[in-house]
Design a protein around this motif. Structure first.
Motif, PDB file in Angstrom:
ATOM      1  N   TRP A   1      -4.600  14.627  11.065  1.00  0.00           N
ATOM      2  CA  TRP A   1      -4.914  15.603  12.105  1.00  0.00           C
ATOM      3  C   TRP A   1      -3.730  15.757  13.042  1.00  0.00           C
ATOM      4  O   TRP A   1      -2.844  14.896  13.111  1.00  0.00           O
TER       5      TRP A   1
ATOM      6  N   ASP B   1      -5.593  20.538  15.935  1.00  0.00           N
ATOM      7  CA  ASP B   1      -6.969  20.264  15.512  1.00  0.00           C
ATOM      8  C   ASP B   1      -7.806  19.767  16.690  1.00  0.00           C
ATOM      9  O   ASP B   1      -8.959  20.167  16.861  1.00  0.00           O
TER      10      ASP B   1
ATOM     11  N   TYR C   1     -11.078  21.682  18.237  1.00  0.00           N
ATOM     12  CA  TYR C   1     -12.368  20.998  18.353  1.00  0.00           C
ATOM     13  C   TYR C   1     -12.894  21.066  19.780  1.00  0.00           C
ATOM     14  O   TYR C   1     -14.071  21.398  20.007  1.00  0.00           O
TER      15      TYR C   1
ATOM     16  N   GLY D   1     -14.184  24.354  20.532  1.00  0.00           N
ATOM     17  CA  GLY D   1     -15.424  24.584  19.800  1.00  0.00           C
ATOM     18  C   GLY D   1     -16.636  23.997  20.479  1.00  0.00           C
ATOM     19  O   GLY D   1     -17.755  24.491  20.306  1.00  0.00           O
TER      20      GLY D   1
ATOM     21  N   PHE E   1     -14.784  13.712  18.168  1.00  0.00           N
ATOM     22  CA  PHE E   1     -13.838  14.309  17.219  1.00  0.00           C
ATOM     23  C   PHE E   1     -13.753  13.482  15.936  1.00  0.00           C
ATOM     24  O   PHE E   1     -13.573  14.020  14.839  1.00  0.00           O
TER      25      PHE E   1
ATOM     26  N   VAL F   1     -13.360  15.023  12.031  1.00  0.00           N
ATOM     27  CA  VAL F   1     -11.978  15.189  11.580  1.00  0.00           C
ATOM     28  C   VAL F   1     -11.771  14.912  10.095  1.00  0.00           C
ATOM     29  O   VAL F   1     -10.908  15.556   9.467  1.00  0.00           O
TER      30      VAL F   1
ATOM     31  N   PHE G   1     -12.204  18.284   8.578  1.00  0.00           N
ATOM     32  CA  PHE G   1     -11.845  19.355   9.504  1.00  0.00           C
ATOM     33  C   PHE G   1     -11.244  20.570   8.813  1.00  0.00           C
ATOM     34  O   PHE G   1     -11.437  21.703   9.248  1.00  0.00           O
TER      35      PHE G   1
ATOM     36  N   TYR H   1     -17.191  27.082  16.221  1.00  0.00           N
ATOM     37  CA  TYR H   1     -17.292  25.673  15.830  1.00  0.00           C
ATOM     38  C   TYR H   1     -17.182  25.498  14.320  1.00  0.00           C
ATOM     39  O   TYR H   1     -16.668  24.473  13.846  1.00  0.00           O
TER      40      TYR H   1
ATOM     41  N   CYS I   1     -14.183  24.134  12.611  1.00  0.00           N
ATOM     42  CA  CYS I   1     -13.900  22.693  12.656  1.00  0.00           C
ATOM     43  C   CYS I   1     -14.346  21.994  11.381  1.00  0.00           C
ATOM     44  O   CYS I   1     -14.500  20.772  11.358  1.00  0.00           O
TER      45      CYS I   1
ATOM     46  N   CYS J   1     -22.177  20.282  17.149  1.00  0.00           N
ATOM     47  CA  CYS J   1     -21.622  21.009  18.286  1.00  0.00           C
ATOM     48  C   CYS J   1     -22.394  20.635  19.549  1.00  0.00           C
ATOM     49  O   CYS J   1     -21.791  20.334  20.587  1.00  0.00           O
TER      50      CYS J   1
END
Length: 291
Positions: free
Chosen positions: A20, A24, A28, A31, A62, A66, A69, A188, A191, A218
């Motif tokens: 990541w 990123d 996120y 989002g 996160f 991830v 992602f 979102y 992501c 989310c």
């Protein structure tokens, strides 16, 4: 049978190598609503989520998203011993525990194992646990999650157990609200969760919803961010873990009201819909932030 616990339990479901970047992290945070309030574009506290550079921090939630992602296909459900499809599935619960602040960029390996399957009669609950490690083999964070699979119970298996989190019998130390934007789910989904339940009206209706719903993760991130900002001074590095049960749905355009109570080294919290025809409808329950 569609679910065979003798095959599923203990099986490794994924081994994912991922990386990541700061971009990123920024996406996120956007989002989950960071930077959306008036003045956030000028606030040093708010910019800790939305501006790359030395002050950027990573909200621990996160770490849940991830590993996938950069995926653009709907999430796969090729779990060993489980013949299920996306229309049957809703997210049940989620926990993340971090060993320290998540770096703003890096790489890791996540090994995920299917740990439990509960028979709830008209549904099954499938639990998975994943451990993310650095290239040097150090544990970075640990995730545990469940999915609720409609129509797949009734084989006479273990019903499982869950202990409800008791909300303190006093006024909360925090009450905060977040207005979910009409495009929140569309943002979102970038992501890594392209489940059409959150974007395609026809798919959502086929799954029994009048319209696409917000991703549970989310809502999870929104609530953690509100608690961090309201009770931890916006310092995401103080968060050691966060767990929550997905108790209801959110439709884009609704408002989430978050209540939080300080209890020693934990924050107990709940989240409900505020206003409209669904005022008071649950969103997240059994929420515990460890700090």
């Amino acid at each position: 049978m569609p679910i065979d616990p003798s095959v599923a339990i203990g099986a490794e479901t994924a081994r994912t190598i991922f990386s990541w970047t700061e971009s990123d992290v920024l996406l996120y945070h956007l989002g989950i609503g960071a930077g959306s309030r008036a003045g956030d574009n000028l606030s040093p506290d708010a910019l800790r989520y939305t501006l790359d550079g030395p002050a950027l921090q990573v909200l621990p939630s996160f770490g849940v998203v991830v590993p996938t992602f950069h995926m653009t296909d709907p999430p796969p459900l090729d779990l060993p011993g489980c013949d299920i499809n996306l229309a049957q599935v809703v997210h049940g619960a989620q926990t993340i525990t971090v060993t320290g602040p998540i770096p703003t960029s890096g790489s890791a390996t996540l090994v995920t194992t299917l740990t439990d399957i509960w028979d709830k009669g008209k549904a099954a609950v499938i639990w998975q646990e994943g451990v993310a490690t650095s290239p040097e083999g150090e544990e970075l964070w640990r995730v545990r999650s469940s999915i609720f699979v409609k129509g797949e119970g009734g084989w006479g298996g273990d019903r499982g157990s869950a202990e409800a989190v008791v909300v303190p019998d006093r006024e909360p130390d925090l009450v905060a609200s977040y207005d979910v934007t009409p495009q929140q789910a569309l943002l979102y989904r970038l992501c890594g969760d392209r489940n059409p339940l959150h974007a395609d009206p026809d798919f959502a209706k086929g799954a029994g919803f009048p319209a696409p719903i917000l991703h549970g993760l989310c809502s999870y991130g929104i609530v953690l961010r509100e608690l961090t900002d309201g009770l931890l001074g916006g310092d995401a590095t103080l968060v050691r873990g966060f767990t929550a049960r997905f108790a209801g749905v959110v439709f884009p355009g609704e408002t989430i009201r978050v209540s939080g109570w300080r209890e020693g080294d934990q924050i107990i919290a709940s989240a409900v819909i505020a206003g409209g025809d669904r005022d008071g409808s649950p969103v997240l329950a059994d929420c515990v932030l460890s700090c």
